[in-house]
Design a protein around this motif. Structure first.
Motif, PDB file in Angstrom:
ATOM      1  N   LEU A  78     -19.881  -0.364  -6.160  1.00 22.46           N
ATOM      2  CA  LEU A  78     -18.966  -0.306  -7.306  1.00 22.46           C
ATOM      3  C   LEU A  78     -19.179  -1.489  -8.248  1.00 22.46           C
ATOM      4  O   LEU A  78     -19.111  -1.341  -9.470  1.00 22.46           O
ATOM      5  CB  LEU A  78     -17.515  -0.281  -6.813  1.00 22.46           C
ATOM      6  CG  LEU A  78     -17.061   1.012  -6.130  1.00 22.46           C
ATOM      7  CD1 LEU A  78     -15.718   0.810  -5.434  1.00 22.46           C
ATOM      8  CD2 LEU A  78     -16.958   2.165  -7.131  1.00 22.46           C
ATOM      9  N   GLN A  79     -19.435  -2.668  -7.679  1.00 17.59           N
ATOM     10  CA  GLN A  79     -19.666  -3.856  -8.518  1.00 17.59           C
ATOM     11  C   GLN A  79     -20.916  -3.684  -9.379  1.00 17.59           C
ATOM     12  O   GLN A  79     -20.928  -4.065 -10.557  1.00 17.59           O
ATOM     13  CB  GLN A  79     -19.785  -5.112  -7.639  1.00 17.59           C
ATOM     14  CG  GLN A  79     -18.445  -5.568  -7.094  1.00 17.59           C
ATOM     15  CD  GLN A  79     -18.582  -6.636  -6.015  1.00 17.59           C
ATOM     16  OE1 GLN A  79     -19.583  -6.701  -5.302  1.00 17.59           O
ATOM     17  NE2 GLN A  79     -17.549  -7.467  -5.870  1.00 17.59           N
ATOM     18  N   ARG A  80     -21.965  -3.089  -8.795  1.00 20.84           N
ATOM     19  CA  ARG A  80     -23.192  -2.850  -9.578  1.00 20.84           C
ATOM     20  C   ARG A  80     -22.950  -1.783 -10.646  1.00 20.84           C
ATOM     21  O   ARG A  80     -23.377  -1.915 -11.792  1.00 20.84           O
ATOM     22  CB  ARG A  80     -24.336  -2.442  -8.656  1.00 20.84           C
ATOM     23  CG  ARG A  80     -24.834  -3.568  -7.754  1.00 20.84           C
ATOM     24  CD  ARG A  80     -26.136  -3.215  -7.072  1.00 20.84           C
ATOM     25  NE  ARG A  80     -25.992  -2.144  -6.097  1.00 20.84           N
ATOM     26  CZ  ARG A  80     -25.737  -2.334  -4.797  1.00 20.84           C
ATOM     27  NH1 ARG A  80     -25.576  -3.565  -4.332  1.00 20.84           N
ATOM     28  NH2 ARG A  80     -25.641  -1.317  -3.969  1.00 20.84           N
ATOM     29  N   THR A  81     -22.251  -0.718 -10.260  1.00 22.17           N
ATOM     30  CA  THR A  81     -21.982   0.369 -11.202  1.00 22.17           C
ATOM     31  C   THR A  81     -21.090  -0.106 -12.341  1.00 22.17           C
ATOM     32  O   THR A  81     -21.233   0.336 -13.488  1.00 22.17           O
ATOM     33  CB  THR A  81     -21.296   1.546 -10.477  1.00 22.17           C
ATOM     34  OG1 THR A  81     -21.969   1.805  -9.252  1.00 22.17           O
ATOM     35  CG2 THR A  81     -21.323   2.808 -11.315  1.00 22.17           C
ATOM     36  N   GLN A 120      -1.708  -8.028   0.463  1.00 22.94           N
ATOM     37  CA  GLN A 120      -2.139  -6.631   0.504  1.00 22.94           C
ATOM     38  C   GLN A 120      -1.559  -5.787  -0.627  1.00 22.94           C
ATOM     39  O   GLN A 120      -2.061  -4.697  -0.904  1.00 22.94           O
ATOM     40  CB  GLN A 120      -1.758  -6.001   1.853  1.00 22.94           C
ATOM     41  CG  GLN A 120      -2.628  -6.480   2.999  1.00 22.94           C
ATOM     42  CD  GLN A 120      -2.210  -5.870   4.330  1.00 22.94           C
ATOM     43  OE1 GLN A 120      -1.233  -5.139   4.412  1.00 22.94           O
ATOM     44  NE2 GLN A 120      -2.953  -6.177   5.382  1.00 22.94           N
ATOM     45  N   VAL A 121      -0.494  -6.273  -1.281  1.00 19.54           N
ATOM     46  CA  VAL A 121       0.113  -5.448  -2.338  1.00 19.54           C
ATOM     47  C   VAL A 121       0.226  -6.154  -3.691  1.00 19.54           C
ATOM     48  O   VAL A 121       0.334  -5.486  -4.719  1.00 19.54           O
ATOM     49  CB  VAL A 121       1.520  -4.936  -1.925  1.00 19.54           C
ATOM     50  CG1 VAL A 121       1.449  -4.082  -0.682  1.00 19.54           C
ATOM     51  CG2 VAL A 121       2.509  -6.062  -1.753  1.00 19.54           C
ATOM     52  N   SER A 122       0.189  -7.487  -3.726  1.00 18.65           N
ATOM     53  CA  SER A 122       0.534  -8.211  -4.961  1.00 18.65           C
ATOM     54  C   SER A 122      -0.421  -7.901  -6.111  1.00 18.65           C
ATOM     55  O   SER A 122      -0.025  -7.957  -7.277  1.00 18.65           O
ATOM     56  CB  SER A 122       0.578  -9.723  -4.706  1.00 18.65           C
ATOM     57  OG  SER A 122      -0.673 -10.199  -4.274  1.00 18.65           O
ATOM     58  N   PHE A 123      -1.672  -7.550  -5.828  1.00 15.76           N
ATOM     59  CA  PHE A 123      -2.631  -7.255  -6.896  1.00 15.76           C
ATOM     60  C   PHE A 123      -2.251  -5.993  -7.672  1.00 15.76           C
ATOM     61  O   PHE A 123      -2.758  -5.758  -8.776  1.00 15.76           O
ATOM     62  CB  PHE A 123      -4.050  -7.118  -6.327  1.00 15.76           C
ATOM     63  CG  PHE A 123      -4.224  -5.929  -5.418  1.00 15.76           C
ATOM     64  CD1 PHE A 123      -4.677  -4.718  -5.920  1.00 15.76           C
ATOM     65  CD2 PHE A 123      -3.932  -6.017  -4.064  1.00 15.76           C
ATOM     66  CE1 PHE A 123      -4.832  -3.620  -5.092  1.00 15.76           C
ATOM     67  CE2 PHE A 123      -4.074  -4.923  -3.227  1.00 15.76           C
ATOM     68  CZ  PHE A 123      -4.532  -3.716  -3.750  1.00 15.76           C
ATOM     69  N   SER A 124      -1.358  -5.167  -7.116  1.00 12.74           N
ATOM     70  CA  SER A 124      -0.944  -3.933  -7.791  1.00 12.74           C
ATOM     71  C   SER A 124       0.298  -4.106  -8.657  1.00 12.74           C
ATOM     72  O   SER A 124       0.753  -3.140  -9.275  1.00 12.74           O
ATOM     73  CB  SER A 124      -0.663  -2.835  -6.746  1.00 12.74           C
ATOM     74  OG  SER A 124      -1.853  -2.447  -6.104  1.00 12.74           O
ATOM     75  N   LEU A 177     -10.360   0.267  -7.871  1.00  7.52           N
ATOM     76  CA  LEU A 177     -11.027   0.435  -6.572  1.00  7.52           C
ATOM     77  C   LEU A 177     -11.547  -0.907  -6.048  1.00  7.52           C
ATOM     78  O   LEU A 177     -11.408  -1.229  -4.868  1.00  7.52           O
ATOM     79  CB  LEU A 177     -12.176   1.434  -6.688  1.00  7.52           C
ATOM     80  CG  LEU A 177     -11.789   2.870  -7.072  1.00  7.52           C
ATOM     81  CD1 LEU A 177     -13.036   3.734  -7.230  1.00  7.52           C
ATOM     82  CD2 LEU A 177     -10.869   3.481  -6.019  1.00  7.52           C
ATOM     83  N   MET A 178     -12.143  -1.696  -6.942  1.00 10.54           N
ATOM     84  CA  MET A 178     -12.695  -2.991  -6.513  1.00 10.54           C
ATOM     85  C   MET A 178     -11.583  -3.947  -6.077  1.00 10.54           C
ATOM     86  O   MET A 178     -11.759  -4.728  -5.138  1.00 10.54           O
ATOM     87  CB  MET A 178     -13.532  -3.619  -7.639  1.00 10.54           C
ATOM     88  CG  MET A 178     -14.812  -2.862  -7.939  1.00 10.54           C
ATOM     89  SD  MET A 178     -15.980  -3.775  -8.998  1.00 10.54           S
ATOM     90  CE  MET A 178     -15.020  -4.023 -10.475  1.00 10.54           C
ATOM     91  N   ASP A 179     -10.430  -3.881  -6.747  1.00 10.17           N
ATOM     92  CA  ASP A 179      -9.307  -4.765  -6.384  1.00 10.17           C
ATOM     93  C   ASP A 179      -8.899  -4.578  -4.923  1.00 10.17           C
ATOM     94  O   ASP A 179      -8.723  -5.545  -4.185  1.00 10.17           O
ATOM     95  CB  ASP A 179      -8.093  -4.475  -7.282  1.00 10.17           C
ATOM     96  CG  ASP A 179      -8.200  -5.137  -8.641  1.00 10.17           C
ATOM     97  OD1 ASP A 179      -9.109  -5.955  -8.837  1.00 10.17           O
ATOM     98  OD2 ASP A 179      -7.364  -4.822  -9.517  1.00 10.17           O
TER      99      ASP A 179
END
Length: 376
Positions: free
Chosen positions: A276-279, A143-147, A333-335
């Protein structure tokens, strides 16, 4: 001496459990090796990169006795991967060499003396030990490692803050642009401790921890943790994991997390992620900005690029707050939305167009994600 004799799959999985920290290139050749220590019927396997040390024990057959040697772990794993899983393999020590045999195959491998292997000196003063289910810690890390920051000159950001206080374990990661916070309740009261685990340690723990739930009527697989001023120790699944800590003071994360932004909206996680992925397709590699327009009943997401191409997505929402136009790095946001894959809904909180956004989970105070706005 026959150091061990066992099934290929058992030896391979045991070696793989300790080999993750071994680097491909080393100034010290012995660090590319695994230390094999035979004591009676048990083989102890140890790897180290001078910062992290992983040790495990296994009953892998072979001759009874005492013996120590080191051998290249990557080459050993590569050979075993190319052997049948049900084949019996043996490691035999012969005059500074190790002979690996399996079926009609035979490999002779170079060794280095066990005395040359640099073991990590354990800190003398560890704090009190505490336990959580392995699955709990694995989920918290995810829940936090991607940051976490990646090779930031502010080295204390290149890892995760572990904080204990009372019966709470909190994990925090930030790269200076976004911050993720999560926590869990402990069974024991703990003194206040703050340590920063390095990025490599976090990645290795995520790889090794079990996500198995408790069997019916039984206990889930647990992990025991202990912190010292410059070291952390983890014991789980027959393994002992010792790591140096990142020195430095982690930022005061409580000042970064907004209280209760006055404009709140609940959104379907999967639907928002897909928009968001499309945008994001219309953003450039250098500039990942998207604009969010929030108005009563409607969320509009837009992006554009240097070629004057544009994408616009609209979502009908249950919202009656202020009109807000705000920009964000779409990747941030996507992450978080990709990480929260088991959640149906998320809450987005905004104070105004210039303040950080707060993403939380409805009915769950344990997770908070803060992302700074960007000028678009």
């Amino acid at each position: 001496m026959i150091i061990l004799k066992t099934a290929q799959e058992q030896l391979l999985s045991t070696l793989q459990s300790v080999a993750g920290i071994v680097e491909r290139r080393h100034t010290m050749p012995v660090l590319a090796n695994v230390l094999l220590k035979k004591e009676g019927d048990t083989v102890q396997l140890t790897t180290s990169d001078l910062e992290i040390q992983i040790r495990t024990h296994a009953d892998l057959g072979g001759d009874t006795g005492a013996f120590r040697i080191t051998v290249g772990v990557r080459k050993l794993i590569d050979i075993l991967r190319n052997m049948p899983a049900d084949q019996t393999v043996s490691l035999e020590a012969q005059q500074n060499r190790i002979i690996l045999k399996g079926g009609k195959s035979r490999f002779t491998l170079q060794t280095l003396p066990a005395e040359d292997f640099p073991l990590v000196q354990e800190a003398p003063g560890f704090g009190p030990a505490f336990c959580v289910p392995q699955k709990t810690l694995k989920d918290l890390l995810a829940q936090v490692s991607f940051s976490m920051a990646v090779q930031d000159i502010r080295y204390y950001l290149n890892g995760i803050l572990f904080e204990t206080e009372g019966n709470k374990l909190s994990l925090v990661a930030t790269d200076g642009h976004r911050l993720a916070f999560t926590c869990a309740t402990l069974d024991a009261e703990m003194p206040k401790q703050q340590v920063i685990l390095p990025r490599k340690t976090v990645i290795e723990l995520e790889r090794l921890l079990s996500d198995a739930a408790a069997p019916e009527g039984g206990e889930p697989p647990m992990i025991e943790m202990q912190f010292a001023p410059n070291q952390a120790k983890f014991s789980f699944g027959g393994m002992e994991f010792v790591t140096k800590l990142v020195e430095g003071k982690f930022p005061d994360y409580s000042r970064v997390i907004p209280g209760s932004p006055k404009n709140q909206v609940s959104l379907g996680r999967a639907t928002l992620l897909a928009c968001l992925q499309r945008t994001a397709i219309m953003t450039s590699d250098k500039f990942k900005g998207v604009r969010l327009n929030l108005e009563p009943g409607l969320l509009r997401i837009a992006s554009s690029n240097a070629e004057q191409e544009e994408a616009v997505e609209e979502l009908d929402i249950d919202y009656s707050g202020d009109n807000i136009e705000i920009g964000f790095n779409v990747t941030y946001l996507m992450d978080v939305l990709s990480t929260l894959k088991h959640q149906d809904m998320i809450s987005l909180g905004l104070q105004d167009a210039n303040s950080s956004a707060l993403i939380t989970l409805p009915g769950d105070d344990n997770f908070k994600y803060v992302v700074m706005p960007m000028r678009i």
